[in-house]
Design a protein around this motif. Structure first.
Motif, mmCIF file in Angstrom:
data_model
loop_
_atom_site.group_PDB
_atom_site.id
_atom_site.type_symbol
_atom_site.label_atom_id
_atom_site.label_comp_id
_atom_site.label_asym_id
_atom_site.label_seq_id
_atom_site.Cartn_x
_atom_site.Cartn_y
_atom_site.Cartn_z
ATOM 1 N N ARG A 98 0.423 -1.705 -0.117
ATOM 2 C CA ARG A 98 0.494 -0.180 -0.076
ATOM 3 C C ARG A 98 0.933 1.085 0.102
ATOM 4 O O ARG A 98 1.587 1.514 0.863
ATOM 5 C CB ARG A 98 -0.691 0.072 1.290
ATOM 6 C CG ARG A 98 -2.083 -0.765 0.879
ATOM 7 C CD ARG A 98 -2.859 -0.379 0.004
ATOM 8 N NE ARG A 98 -4.483 -1.784 0.053
ATOM 9 C CZ ARG A 98 -5.277 -1.055 0.239
ATOM 10 N NH1 ARG A 98 -5.322 -0.206 0.568
ATOM 11 N NH2 ARG A 98 -6.411 -1.793 0.379
ATOM 12 N N ILE A 99 0.744 1.979 -0.925
ATOM 13 C CA ILE A 99 1.345 3.588 -0.500
ATOM 14 C C ILE A 99 -0.009 4.669 -0.693
ATOM 15 O O ILE A 99 -0.689 4.632 -1.610
ATOM 16 C CB ILE A 99 1.367 3.109 -2.798
ATOM 17 C CG1 ILE A 99 2.906 2.580 -2.857
ATOM 18 C CG2 ILE A 99 2.724 4.827 -2.399
ATOM 19 C CD1 ILE A 99 2.994 2.381 -4.426
ATOM 20 N N SER A 100 0.566 5.536 0.121
ATOM 21 C CA SER A 100 -0.560 6.560 0.837
ATOM 22 C C SER A 100 0.087 7.631 -0.271
ATOM 23 O O SER A 100 1.427 8.323 0.174
ATOM 24 C CB SER A 100 -0.593 7.273 2.107
ATOM 25 O OG SER A 100 -1.097 5.629 3.042
ATOM 26 N N TRP A 101 -0.348 7.989 -1.011
ATOM 27 C CA TRP A 101 -0.142 9.216 -1.969
ATOM 28 C C TRP A 101 -0.598 10.474 -1.755
ATOM 29 O O TRP A 101 -1.960 9.935 -2.240
ATOM 30 C CB TRP A 101 -0.304 8.064 -3.754
ATOM 31 C CG TRP A 101 0.501 8.881 -5.013
ATOM 32 C CD1 TRP A 101 1.470 9.558 -4.816
ATOM 33 C CD2 TRP A 101 0.050 9.906 -5.889
ATOM 34 N NE1 TRP A 101 1.738 9.984 -6.367
ATOM 35 C CE2 TRP A 101 1.031 10.738 -6.853
ATOM 36 C CE3 TRP A 101 -1.747 10.192 -5.868
ATOM 37 C CZ2 TRP A 101 0.673 11.508 -7.637
ATOM 38 C CZ3 TRP A 101 -2.465 10.955 -7.242
ATOM 39 C CH2 TRP A 101 -1.359 11.731 -7.939
ATOM 40 N N HIS A 102 0.120 11.484 -1.733
ATOM 41 C CA HIS A 102 -0.749 12.831 -1.755
ATOM 42 C C HIS A 102 -0.765 13.258 -3.799
ATOM 43 O O HIS A 102 0.597 13.539 -3.613
ATOM 44 C CB HIS A 102 0.330 13.929 -0.695
ATOM 45 C CG HIS A 102 0.462 13.540 0.381
ATOM 46 N ND1 HIS A 102 -0.356 13.699 1.360
ATOM 47 C CD2 HIS A 102 1.177 12.367 0.971
ATOM 48 C CE1 HIS A 102 0.309 13.161 2.786
ATOM 49 N NE2 HIS A 102 0.818 12.524 2.525
ATOM 50 N N GLY A 103 -2.789 13.161 -3.172
ATOM 51 C CA GLY A 103 -3.134 14.025 -4.533
ATOM 52 C C GLY A 103 -2.420 15.823 -4.745
ATOM 53 O O GLY A 103 -2.344 16.086 -3.806
ATOM 54 N N LYS A 104 -3.400 15.729 -5.699
ATOM 55 C CA LYS A 104 -3.789 17.334 -6.434
ATOM 56 C C LYS A 104 -5.105 17.488 -5.189
ATOM 57 O O LYS A 104 -6.061 17.139 -5.025
ATOM 58 C CB LYS A 104 -3.967 17.726 -6.871
ATOM 59 C CG LYS A 104 -3.162 16.885 -8.125
ATOM 60 C CD LYS A 104 -1.316 18.032 -8.792
ATOM 61 C CE LYS A 104 -0.771 17.086 -8.689
ATOM 62 N NZ LYS A 104 0.625 18.361 -8.787
ATOM 63 N N GLU A 105 -4.933 19.063 -4.799
ATOM 64 C CA GLU A 105 -6.129 19.562 -3.825
ATOM 65 C C GLU A 105 -6.883 20.052 -5.008
ATOM 66 O O GLU A 105 -8.109 20.912 -4.221
ATOM 67 C CB GLU A 105 -4.494 20.435 -2.801
ATOM 68 C CG GLU A 105 -4.295 19.595 -2.098
ATOM 69 C CD GLU A 105 -4.920 18.521 -0.652
ATOM 70 O OE1 GLU A 105 -6.166 18.694 -0.981
ATOM 71 O OE2 GLU A 105 -4.400 18.124 -0.035
ATOM 72 N N THR A 106 -7.013 20.212 -6.020
ATOM 73 C CA THR A 106 -7.504 21.790 -6.809
ATOM 74 C C THR A 106 -7.658 20.759 -8.258
ATOM 75 O O THR A 106 -6.829 20.144 -8.619
ATOM 76 C CB THR A 106 -6.923 22.764 -6.350
ATOM 77 O OG1 THR A 106 -5.744 22.418 -7.781
ATOM 78 C CG2 THR A 106 -6.031 23.504 -5.814
ATOM 79 N N VAL A 107 -9.113 21.117 -8.682
ATOM 80 C CA VAL A 107 -9.395 20.763 -9.877
ATOM 81 C C VAL A 107 -8.431 21.195 -11.128
ATOM 82 O O VAL A 107 -7.743 20.470 -11.604
ATOM 83 C CB VAL A 107 -10.336 20.727 -10.642
ATOM 84 C CG1 VAL A 107 -10.785 20.494 -11.712
ATOM 85 C CG2 VAL A 107 -11.258 19.776 -8.794
ATOM 86 N N GLY A 108 -7.774 22.843 -10.925
ATOM 87 C CA GLY A 108 -6.264 22.671 -11.970
ATOM 88 C C GLY A 108 -5.499 22.415 -11.688
ATOM 89 O O GLY A 108 -4.730 22.148 -12.472
ATOM 90 N N ASP A 109 -5.071 21.811 -10.856
ATOM 91 C CA ASP A 109 -3.808 20.672 -11.128
ATOM 92 C C ASP A 109 -3.469 19.322 -11.014
ATOM 93 O O ASP A 109 -3.732 18.863 -11.969
ATOM 94 C CB ASP A 109 -3.069 21.074 -9.395
ATOM 95 C CG ASP A 109 -2.489 22.524 -8.970
ATOM 96 O OD1 ASP A 109 -2.465 23.494 -9.246
ATOM 97 O OD2 ASP A 109 -2.654 22.870 -7.562
ATOM 98 N N LEU A 110 -5.156 19.579 -10.889
ATOM 99 C CA LEU A 110 -5.709 17.963 -11.323
ATOM 100 C C LEU A 110 -5.494 17.932 -13.501
ATOM 101 O O LEU A 110 -5.344 16.660 -13.548
ATOM 102 C CB LEU A 110 -6.402 17.219 -10.749
ATOM 103 C CG LEU A 110 -6.938 15.988 -11.438
ATOM 104 C CD1 LEU A 110 -6.155 14.884 -10.784
ATOM 105 C CD2 LEU A 110 -8.361 15.775 -11.504
ATOM 106 N N PHE A 111 -5.989 18.749 -13.502
ATOM 107 C CA PHE A 111 -5.754 18.217 -15.076
ATOM 108 C C PHE A 111 -4.854 19.027 -15.757
ATOM 109 O O PHE A 111 -4.472 18.143 -16.704
ATOM 110 C CB PHE A 111 -6.636 20.033 -15.211
ATOM 111 C CG PHE A 111 -6.858 20.343 -16.818
ATOM 112 C CD1 PHE A 111 -7.977 19.724 -18.112
ATOM 113 C CD2 PHE A 111 -5.788 21.343 -16.691
ATOM 114 C CE1 PHE A 111 -7.770 19.538 -19.195
ATOM 115 C CE2 PHE A 111 -6.222 21.688 -18.326
ATOM 116 C CZ PHE A 111 -7.272 21.191 -19.448
#
Length: 329
Positions: free
Chosen positions: A203-216
């Motif tokens: 299991r890898i706990s991975w810090h994802g993006k916090e905003t839709v703009g950064d995700l895009f």
């Protein structure tokens, strides 16, 4: 005696997460570790934080690679590696104490060319937690088993994999002419030497993006590398890789129809919007209480459209380059 392992951590401006990452690596039950952090030109205090860990733990080594390139940083770490096994860990992730030991146990059977685990997105904000839920949904990521799989199985790609160091060197490491999607490309070459194992207990706990703009922006970047990988490994292309660019082309066609035939444009866009709505409703049902449900449909669109836009940008670069087949490492 346990065989030595090099844990390879490429890092760029990871001040907020590098301490947690390295503490989780240093706490591994497999103690014979060589922890190589490759700084990829950080402008924050990432290097200072790594040096502090190196002062406290001689297993930690800082390697500087100022030219900003993920595959370049990985290759710099590979050059410094001393372990029999190579385990990649992302700088904005943490792993449980038995992560390395379990990966090495799997590799030690000799059955697998590479081993990887489940990448569970985590976040701090309400929007980020909604994005994390989207990333963990089969409705959003489809065949990307490492986001949602719960059974041991052979796969075509693993995130932050573990490999025999000698095999990675034999393959020439990661291709530096493919700036994005380089890990998927590497796995396709690796599969010629053996299958890849997905183990959900890793299991890898991975810090994802916090905003839709950064995700895009993230998924647009991912998409740019896919055409070059598809050109180098045509057999690796599946329908799920082609759907986002096809979607972008369809939506672009709908947009051009708006001025003269708005009814046609609405009819073209409506099926996609209905699918997004249905998928969003399903994902929202399982959201944690502190997640923002209104972020879910926006995140779905950002991932799919961002990846598709990036794909067309990457294809345009190949056209400008004369569609030459990329160099194999």
């Amino acid at each position: 005696m346990a065989e030595s392992v090099t844990v390879l951590v490429p890092a760029l401006d990871e001040s907020a997460s590098i301490d947690a990452c390295l503490l989780s690596v240093r706490a591994q039950t497999h103690r014979d570790l060589h922890i190589v952090v490759v700084d990829n030109g950080s402008t924050d205090d990432t290097r200072d934080r790594v040096r502090a860990h190196a002062s406290a733990d001689p297993r930690v080594e800082l390697v500087e690679h100022p030219q900003r390139s993920i595959p370049g940083a990985l290759n710099a770490g590979l050059q410094a590696a001393r372990g029999t096994w190579l385990v990649r860990v992302d700088a904005h992730s943490t792993v449980p104490p038995d992560y390395v030991a379990r990966a090495v146990e799997r590799l030690g059977t000799g059955r697998w060319a590479g081993v990887g685990g489940r990448k569970d997105a985590v976040a701090r904000t309400g929007a980020g937690k909604a994005i994390a839920a989207v990333l963990g949904s089969r409705l959003a990521v489809g065949g990307s088993v490492y986001h949602h799989g719960d059974t041991v199985q052979e796969v075509d790609h693993i995130p932050f994999g573990a490999y025999p160091t000698s095999l990675v060197r034999q393959l020439g490491g990661w291709r530096e002419d493919i700036a994005n999607n380089e890990d998927f490309e590497f796995d396709q070459r690796l599969r010629a030497h053996g299958p890849l194992l997905f183990d959900p207990e890793l299991r890898i706990s991975w810090h994802g993006k916090e905003t839709v703009g950064d995700l895009f922006a993230q998924y647009r970047r991912y998409g740019t590398g896919k055409p070059a990988v598809a050109l180098a490994h045509p057999a690796s292309v599946s329908p799920r890789h082609l759907l986002p660019p096809a979607l972008v082309a369809w939506l672009a066609g709908a947009a051009t129809a708006v001025p003269r035939r708005p009814g046609l444009a609405a009819a073209m866009a409506a099926p996609y919007l209905l699918v997004v709505g249905a998928c969003s409703a399903s994902i929202v049902r399982d959201l944690p209480d502190d997640a923002e449900p209104t972020t879910v449909p926006a995140a779905l669109v950002a991932m799919q459209v961002g990846w598709g836009v990036g794909f067309w940008e990457g294809a345009a670069r190949l056209v400008r380059g004369g569609w030459r087949r990329p160099r194999r490492a």
